[in-house]
Design an enzyme around this catalytic site. Structure first.
Site, PDB file in Angstrom:
ATOM      1  NE  ARG A   1      -2.933  -6.340  -5.086  1.00 50.62           N
ATOM      2  CZ  ARG A   1      -3.670  -6.941  -4.181  1.00 50.62           C
ATOM      3  NH1 ARG A   1      -3.118  -7.423  -3.102  1.00 50.62           N
ATOM      4  NH2 ARG A   1      -4.976  -7.073  -4.358  1.00 50.62           N
TER       5      ARG A   1
ATOM      6  CG  HIS B   1      -1.913  -1.043   1.347  1.00 51.62           C
ATOM      7  ND1 HIS B   1      -1.949  -1.936   2.382  1.00 51.62           N
ATOM      8  CD2 HIS B   1      -2.951  -1.368   0.542  1.00 51.62           C
ATOM      9  CE1 HIS B   1      -2.973  -2.765   2.212  1.00 51.62           C
ATOM     10  NE2 HIS B   1      -3.591  -2.450   1.105  1.00 51.62           N
TER      11      HIS B   1
ATOM     12  CB  SER C   1      -4.391  -6.873   4.807  1.00 50.85           C
ATOM     13  OG  SER C   1      -4.086  -5.646   4.218  1.00 50.85           O
TER      14      SER C   1
ATOM     15  CE  LYS D   1     -11.929  -7.145   2.540  1.00 55.58           C
ATOM     16  NZ  LYS D   1     -10.617  -6.690   2.049  1.00 55.58           N
TER      17      LYS D   1
HETATM   18  N1  COA Z   1      -0.287  -3.989  -1.736  1.00 59.53           N
HETATM   19  C1  COA Z   1      -0.597  -4.966  -0.880  1.00 59.53           C
HETATM   20  N2  COA Z   1      -1.837  -5.386  -0.657  1.00 59.53           N
HETATM   21  C2  COA Z   1      -2.817  -4.779  -1.327  1.00 59.53           C
HETATM   22  C3  COA Z   1      -2.578  -3.758  -2.243  1.00 59.53           C
HETATM   23  C4  COA Z   1      -1.239  -3.359  -2.439  1.00 59.53           C
HETATM   24  N3  COA Z   1      -0.884  -2.404  -3.296  1.00 59.53           N
HETATM   25  N4  COA Z   1      -3.753  -3.351  -2.758  1.00 59.53           N
HETATM   26  C5  COA Z   1      -4.693  -4.103  -2.178  1.00 59.53           C
HETATM   27  N5  COA Z   1      -4.129  -4.967  -1.318  1.00 59.53           N
HETATM   28  C6  COA Z   1      -4.790  -5.995  -0.519  1.00 59.53           C
HETATM   29  C7  COA Z   1      -5.651  -5.422   0.543  1.00 59.53           C
HETATM   30  O1  COA Z   1      -4.912  -5.297   1.748  1.00 59.53           O
HETATM   31  C8  COA Z   1      -6.759  -6.432   0.667  1.00 59.53           C
HETATM   32  O2  COA Z   1      -6.362  -7.474   1.530  1.00 59.53           O
HETATM   33  P1  COA Z   1      -7.462  -8.314   2.327  1.00 59.53           P
HETATM   34  O3  COA Z   1      -8.542  -8.708   1.370  1.00 59.53           O
HETATM   35  O4  COA Z   1      -6.683  -9.444   2.818  1.00 59.53           O
HETATM   36  O5  COA Z   1      -7.962  -7.382   3.400  1.00 59.53           O
HETATM   37  C9  COA Z   1      -6.866  -7.046  -0.710  1.00 59.53           C
HETATM   38  O6  COA Z   1      -5.638  -6.756  -1.355  1.00 59.53           O
HETATM   39  C10 COA Z   1      -7.988  -6.488  -1.508  1.00 59.53           C
HETATM   40  O7  COA Z   1      -7.765  -5.101  -1.593  1.00 59.53           O
HETATM   41  P2  COA Z   1      -8.858  -4.112  -2.120  1.00 59.53           P
HETATM   42  O8  COA Z   1      -9.428  -4.614  -3.389  1.00 59.53           O
HETATM   43  O9  COA Z   1      -8.294  -2.740  -2.079  1.00 59.53           O
HETATM   44  O10 COA Z   1      -9.985  -4.303  -1.077  1.00 59.53           O
HETATM   45  P3  COA Z   1     -10.237  -3.466   0.121  1.00 59.53           P
HETATM   46  O11 COA Z   1     -11.207  -4.195   0.976  1.00 59.53           O
HETATM   47  O12 COA Z   1      -8.966  -3.056   0.760  1.00 59.53           O
HETATM   48  O13 COA Z   1     -10.955  -2.170  -0.535  1.00 59.53           O
HETATM   49  C11 COA Z   1     -12.813  -0.927  -1.389  1.00 59.53           C
HETATM   50  C12 COA Z   1     -12.114  -2.281  -1.358  1.00 59.53           C
HETATM   51  C13 COA Z   1     -12.996  -0.387  -0.024  1.00 59.53           C
HETATM   52  C14 COA Z   1     -11.980   0.059  -2.177  1.00 59.53           C
HETATM   53  C15 COA Z   1     -14.166  -1.105  -2.125  1.00 59.53           C
HETATM   54  O14 COA Z   1     -14.846  -2.195  -1.531  1.00 59.53           O
HETATM   55  C16 COA Z   1     -15.030   0.124  -2.016  1.00 59.53           C
HETATM   56  O15 COA Z   1     -14.839   1.071  -2.743  1.00 59.53           O
HETATM   57  N6  COA Z   1     -15.984   0.111  -1.080  1.00 59.53           N
HETATM   58  C17 COA Z   1     -16.883   1.229  -0.855  1.00 59.53           C
HETATM   59  C18 COA Z   1     -18.299   0.894  -1.315  1.00 59.53           C
HETATM   60  C19 COA Z   1     -18.428   1.125  -2.797  1.00 59.53           C
HETATM   61  O16 COA Z   1     -18.290   2.203  -3.307  1.00 59.53           O
HETATM   62  N7  COA Z   1     -18.738   0.021  -3.488  1.00 59.53           N
HETATM   63  C20 COA Z   1     -18.942   0.039  -4.917  1.00 59.53           C
HETATM   64  C21 COA Z   1     -17.654  -0.126  -5.655  1.00 59.53           C
HETATM   65  S1  COA Z   1     -18.005  -0.369  -7.370  1.00 59.53           S
END
Ligand code: COA
Length: 164
Positions: free
Chosen positions: A91, A18, A129, A42
């Site tokens: 990624r 991140h 994560s 989550k």
């Molecule tokens: N390096 C390391 N890990 C990374 C990373 C990076 N650059 N980018 C993402 N990850 C990891 C995250 O830690 C996460 O791990 P986990 O699933 O074990 O917790 C996983 O990859 C998935 O990441 P991500 O896709 O960013 O999911 P998220 O839960 O962290 O975020 C939101 C998702 C919050 C951005 C998305 O659900 C959202 O926008 N929610 C708001 C509601 C909304 O608008 N919904 C409609 C969207 S169309």
């Protein structure tokens, strides 16, 4: 002109992957808002306040960023903050379908907010994560994957299963 980007995620906890993305975004935008999603799907290990503190402590070197949290749709939050872009890390190929779906849906919801994909350093592409928490809980070394503050927080939060 003040171009603001939102970098949304759960950050439970923040990893070097991140931070890599935040650093890259900070060179492209005047301001980057790291936005912790209060995601009902989550069950995070760390509270929003704990996650916020870990992000702040591990990104002190980046001056043009702030940390906030949001509920609801990310595009509404982006609009409320005057952001022109949502930054996402891309990624591996496996991220693509999910990211495409989100980007297109977000575009449908708010045309003016553009999703920008950045690629982290290849050493960070396999990280997430959950894997960090799992490897830590079974005694594996994750010190090179997370900032020190996260390592300390995990040591306080997760009992380690070091059984063979
Ligand atoms: N390096 C390391 N890990 C990374 C990373 C990076 N650059 N980018 C993402 N990850 C990891 C995250 O830690 C996460 O791990 P986990 O699933 O074990 O917790 C996983 O990859 C998935 O990441 P991500 O896709 O960013 O999911 P998220 O839960 O962290 O975020 C939101 C998702 C919050 C951005 C998305 O659900 C959202 O926008 N929610 C708001 C509601 C909304 O608008 N919904 C409609 C969207 S169309």
């Amino acid at each position: 002109m003040n171009r603001i980007a939102i970098y949304p995620g759960t950050f439970d906890p923040i990893t070097n992957g991140h931070i890599d993305i935040i650093e890259r975004a900070s060179h492209l935008f005047h301001r980057v808002i790291v936005a912790i999603a209060v995601n009902p799907a989550k069950q995070p290990l760390f509270s929003v306040e704990e996650r916020r503190e870990m992000i702040l402590q591990s990104t002190r070197q980046i001056k043009n960023m702030e940390v906030d949290f949001f509920n609801g749709l990310v595009v509404n939050y982006a609009e409320a903050r005057g952001a022109v872009a949502i930054v996402r890390g891309l990624r591996a190929v496996s991220d693509f379908e999910y990211e495409l779906q989100m980007a297109l849906m977000n575009r449908k919801l708010k045309e003016q907010v553009v999703t920008v994909f950045l690629m982290p350093h290849e050493q960070n592409i396999y990280l997430n994560s959950s894997i960090v928490k799992e490897v830590f809980s079974f005694g594996g070394d994750i010190s090179y994957l997370v900032p020190d503050v996260v390592l300390k927080a995990l040591q306080e939060k997760i009992p380690r299963n070091l059984d063979k």
